[in-house]
Design an enzyme around this catalytic site. Structure first.
Site, PDB file in Angstrom:
ATOM      1  N   LYS A 163       6.272 -19.720  24.330  1.00 21.23           N
ATOM      2  CA  LYS A 163       6.705 -18.281  24.175  1.00 21.23           C
ATOM      3  C   LYS A 163       7.323 -17.767  25.569  1.00 21.23           C
ATOM      4  CE  LYS A 163       5.137 -17.032  19.646  1.00 21.23           C
ATOM      5  NZ  LYS A 163       6.097 -17.135  18.896  1.00 21.23           N
ATOM      6  N   ASP A 182      -0.259 -22.224  15.859  1.00 24.62           N
ATOM      7  CA  ASP A 182       1.014 -21.389  15.245  1.00 24.62           C
ATOM      8  C   ASP A 182       2.062 -22.544  15.046  1.00 24.62           C
ATOM      9  OD1 ASP A 182       2.571 -19.446  14.534  1.00 24.62           O
ATOM     10  OD2 ASP A 182       3.426 -19.150  16.395  1.00 24.62           O
ATOM     11  N   LYS A 216      15.150 -26.006   7.183  1.00 22.68           N
ATOM     12  CA  LYS A 216      16.279 -25.849   8.204  1.00 22.68           C
ATOM     13  C   LYS A 216      17.293 -27.359   7.987  1.00 22.68           C
ATOM     14  CE  LYS A 216      13.808 -23.566  11.950  1.00 22.68           C
ATOM     15  NZ  LYS A 216      14.699 -22.258  11.969  1.00 22.68           N
ATOM     16  N   HIS A 239       5.269 -27.166  12.288  1.00 22.90           N
ATOM     17  CA  HIS A 239       6.458 -27.544  12.503  1.00 22.90           C
ATOM     18  C   HIS A 239       6.552 -28.683  13.306  1.00 22.90           C
ATOM     19  CE1 HIS A 239       6.801 -23.279  10.980  1.00 22.90           C
ATOM     20  NE2 HIS A 239       6.889 -22.654  12.194  1.00 22.90           N
ATOM     21  N   GLU A 246      10.786 -20.701  22.822  1.00 23.40           N
ATOM     22  CA  GLU A 246      11.434 -19.653  22.244  1.00 23.40           C
ATOM     23  C   GLU A 246      11.311 -18.361  23.705  1.00 23.40           C
ATOM     24  OE1 GLU A 246       9.769 -18.122  18.419  1.00 23.40           O
ATOM     25  OE2 GLU A 246       8.059 -19.214  19.289  1.00 23.40           O
ATOM     26  N   LYS A 306       2.151 -20.321   6.167  1.00 19.75           N
ATOM     27  CA  LYS A 306       1.409 -21.192   7.220  1.00 19.75           C
ATOM     28  C   LYS A 306       0.950 -19.745   8.136  1.00 19.75           C
ATOM     29  CE  LYS A 306       2.993 -21.494  11.140  1.00 19.75           C
ATOM     30  NZ  LYS A 306       3.715 -20.329  12.098  1.00 19.75           N
ATOM     31  N   ARG A 312       0.852  -1.131   0.110  1.00 21.93           N
ATOM     32  CA  ARG A 312       0.025  -0.048  -0.010  1.00 21.93           C
ATOM     33  C   ARG A 312       0.922   1.202  -0.056  1.00 21.93           C
ATOM     34  NH1 ARG A 312      -3.936  -1.670   4.713  1.00 21.93           N
ATOM     35  NH2 ARG A 312      -1.827  -2.388   5.403  1.00 21.93           N
ATOM     36  N   HIS A 320       8.720 -23.634   7.260  1.00 23.46           N
ATOM     37  CA  HIS A 320       9.928 -23.158   7.014  1.00 23.46           C
ATOM     38  C   HIS A 320      10.882 -24.075   7.900  1.00 23.46           C
ATOM     39  CE1 HIS A 320       9.575 -20.892  10.804  1.00 23.46           C
ATOM     40  NE2 HIS A 320      10.811 -20.875  11.142  1.00 23.46           N
TER      41      HIS A 320
HETATM   42  C1  BG6 Z   1       6.901 -19.256  13.182  1.00 24.98           C
HETATM   43  C2  BG6 Z   1       6.017 -18.760  14.199  1.00 24.98           C
HETATM   44  O1  BG6 Z   1       6.398 -20.100  12.231  1.00 24.98           O
HETATM   45  O2  BG6 Z   1       7.860 -19.715  13.750  1.00 24.98           O
HETATM   46  C3  BG6 Z   1       6.463 -17.685  15.120  1.00 24.98           C
HETATM   47  O3  BG6 Z   1       4.786 -18.316  13.570  1.00 24.98           O
HETATM   48  C4  BG6 Z   1       7.615 -18.465  15.854  1.00 24.98           C
HETATM   49  O4  BG6 Z   1       5.531 -17.792  16.215  1.00 24.98           O
HETATM   50  C5  BG6 Z   1       8.687 -18.803  14.577  1.00 24.98           C
HETATM   51  O5  BG6 Z   1       8.356 -17.097  16.342  1.00 24.98           O
HETATM   52  C6  BG6 Z   1       9.968 -19.392  15.046  1.00 24.98           C
HETATM   53  O6  BG6 Z   1      10.814 -19.701  14.082  1.00 24.98           O
HETATM   54  P1  BG6 Z   1      12.466 -19.815  14.060  1.00 24.98           P
HETATM   55  O7  BG6 Z   1      12.658 -20.471  12.883  1.00 24.98           O
HETATM   56  O8  BG6 Z   1      12.881 -18.629  14.834  1.00 24.98           O
HETATM   57  O9  BG6 Z   1      12.376 -21.133  15.281  1.00 24.98           O
END
Ligand code: BG6
Length: 530
Positions: free
Chosen positions: A382, A279, A226, A284, A260, A192, A85, A222
């Protein structure tokens, strides 16, 4: 760091990508050692990013594109289009990209790489409901084909909230952008979470599949990009010593952790109402579990890998008593190192009575001969003690210990731990004799560390995945079936939790709610302290 920052590939590289059907499984260098020295270079193409001013684009996608270029893995005829935007022209977009690339790139900043890359950058201003903006996008894509030589090959990255997927997909269809000409391709990359439950995932799939062919849709998880996650395949299937003990005869249980230390940051709008399980467990952690538990695939081609992961996901059984075998928590204020941090309910944008969990732990069983009776515990949270992701395969005790009872007081269970991040590598824990005249056995660790064993740094997951999309190489992307099976596992748990009120609070900087400790204690185990 990259060792070949200045290499500029030929436009018509012999290794450039074609349609998925043109790709042989052995084109994936990671998965076949024969090909390790042959870089896979994308063919002429462009990447269009929707949501280009968002956090993901700033911190991951733009730097990943630059790092790919800097490693010599993008062709000279590559274009990058941002759609957003902001009232920007191409130059303003390039400056924005440069600022973030400089801040987050993993290879050194190289002026000549940047100059060439930025010459192929374009910005299209507009909102998702603005058909005129999509016509402009279509004209921009054609212009890149003409002046940059992208040859009609374009990938659309939806780095936008799921509710925006349908409208973007529709606009791509109506503006003709989703249709490729003969000999060219169009692909869509979807971030995702893919839906928020099975029903919405199916609906989303219906919408996307009206616009794109199934093999043009790349769903990003993702974690699969890794390096350490892929190393799990090497560890299990390239070696002799692990597979014979990788089953219920020897394994007592498996713990998969994604912890995290950070809170939700500026993502309240996305996170609240979604929570930790949707999430990251749905995607993952279930993917990690599938790769840990699956049988050896016939090959590492996408369909063979998917076939094995799908079998595991189909064989997963939920515990009957969800109250006893799941746990939820929500972080309260506390100390993260020397910093005092706010609780979830005091984060900006979170309603004070939110019941969203920021910690989730679940027990799952796999109904197969290999895994009968071996619980898999998945946990994520978290604001925990530290940032660490790992898969710990914990073994049974030896059936007989020919020592004095006191000699093995300090001996725990053997374990193979795949350290996904940080400090990527593998740890083996076993008992060893302590030095001295007495026979005493204590746990010790033997470590393999990527950092110490290899000079080349691992590429960022998004680099690998963006390159795979441009190459049309699908093994590292979950299929619709995998996504649906994962929701099928999670939906009953979410439904159960929705009737449970507030999650149990845990202090920031700790290892989650007591409920989670009790959950494991009930089965006679305790969580590893990574
Ligand atoms: C994401 C989540 O898919 O992965 C986030 O939506 C999370 O909440 C993140 O913080 C963590 O990714 P990584 O690669 O830092 O472990």
């Amino acid at each position: 760091m990259a060792t070949t920052p200045n290499r500029r590939p030929m436009e018509d590289s012999a290794h450039s990508g074609g349609s998925p059907s043109m790709q042989e499984p052995w084109h994936n260098p990671l998965l076949d050692p024969r090909d390790l020295r042959m870089p896979r270079i994308a063919g002429p193409s462009s990447l269009v990013i929707f949501g280009v001013t968002g956090d993901l684009a700033k911190k991951k996608l733009l730097p990943a594109v630059y790092d790919l270029a800097n490693r010599g893995l993008l062709p000279a005829s590559f274009g990058l289009i941002g759609f957003g935007r902001r009232d920007w022209d191409d130059q303003a977009f390039a400056s924005f990209a440069e600022e973030n690339v400089r801040a987050y790139c993993r290879t050194p900043f190289n002026e000549s790489t940047w100059r060439h890359l930025s010459q192929g950058m374009r910005f299209v201003k507009g909102t998702f409901d603005d058909s005129e903006a999509f016509r402009h996008l279509s004209a921009t894509v054609s212009e890149l084909d003409r002046v940059r030589g992208t040859r009609g090959n374009h990938a659309f990255y939806m780095s936008v909230p799921p509710k925006a997927f349908p409208i973007v997909a529709r606009q791509l269809a109506e503006s003709g952008l989703s249709h490729s000409k003969e000999g060219a391709w169009r692909r869509v990359i979807i971030e995702k979470p893919f839906g928020r439950d099975l029903a919405s995932a199916k609906e989303l799939d219906r919408v996307v599949s009206e616009v794109f062919e199934p093999d043009s849709v790349f769903r990003i998880d993702h974690y699969l990009g890794k390096e350490t996650v892929q190393n799990l395949l090497a560890l299990r299937f390239a070696n002799m010593m692990f597979e014979p003990v990788w089953n219920s005869n020897y394994v007592s249980h498996v713990q998969i952790t994604m912890a995290e230390d950070m809170g939700i940051g500026g993502r309240a709008g996305y996170y609240d109402g979604i929570g930790a399980a949707r999430d990251v467990i749905q995607n993952h952690l279930l993917q990690l579990m599938a790769l840990t538990a699956m049988e050896e695939p016939v090959s590492f081609a996408a369909e063979d890998l998917t076939a094995e992961k799908t079998k595991v996901l189909s064989a997963i059984r939920l515990p009957k008593d969800l109250a006893a075998h799941t746990a939820r928590g929500q972080y309260a204020a506390g100390w993260q190192g020397s910093q005092h941090v706010a609780g979830y309910l005091d984060e900006e944008g979170i309603s004070p009575d939110s019941t969203t969990e920021t910690y989730a732990a679940i027990r799952l069983d796999v109904d197969t001969r290999r895994w009968a009776g071996v619980p898999f515990y998945l946990r994520t949270g978290k604001r925990l003690g530290k940032r660490v992701s790992e898969i710990a395969v914990v073994f049974k005790r030896a059936p007989h210990l020919p020592f004095e009872a006191t000699a093995t007081r300090e001996l725990g269970a053997n374990a193979v731990v795949i350290r996904v991040q940080p400090d990527e590598g593998v740890t083996m824990r076993f008992g060893a004799k302590t030095p001295g005249s007495a026979m005493e056995v204590r746990d010790v660790n033997m470590d393999f560390s990527y950092g110490r064993s290899f000079t080349e740094a691992s590429p960022e997951a998004y680099e690998r995945l963006i390159l795979d999309v441009l190459l049309g190489d699908p093994p590292l992307f979950p299929t619709t079936e995998e996504v649906n099976l994962s929701w099928k596992i999670l939906d009953p748990i979410e439904e159960f939790w929705s009737g449970q009120g507030q999650p149990q609070p845990y202090r920031a900087g700790t290892w989650g709610p007591e409920e989670a400790d009790r959950m494991l204690a009930r089965d006679g185990y305790h969580w590893r302290m990574p």
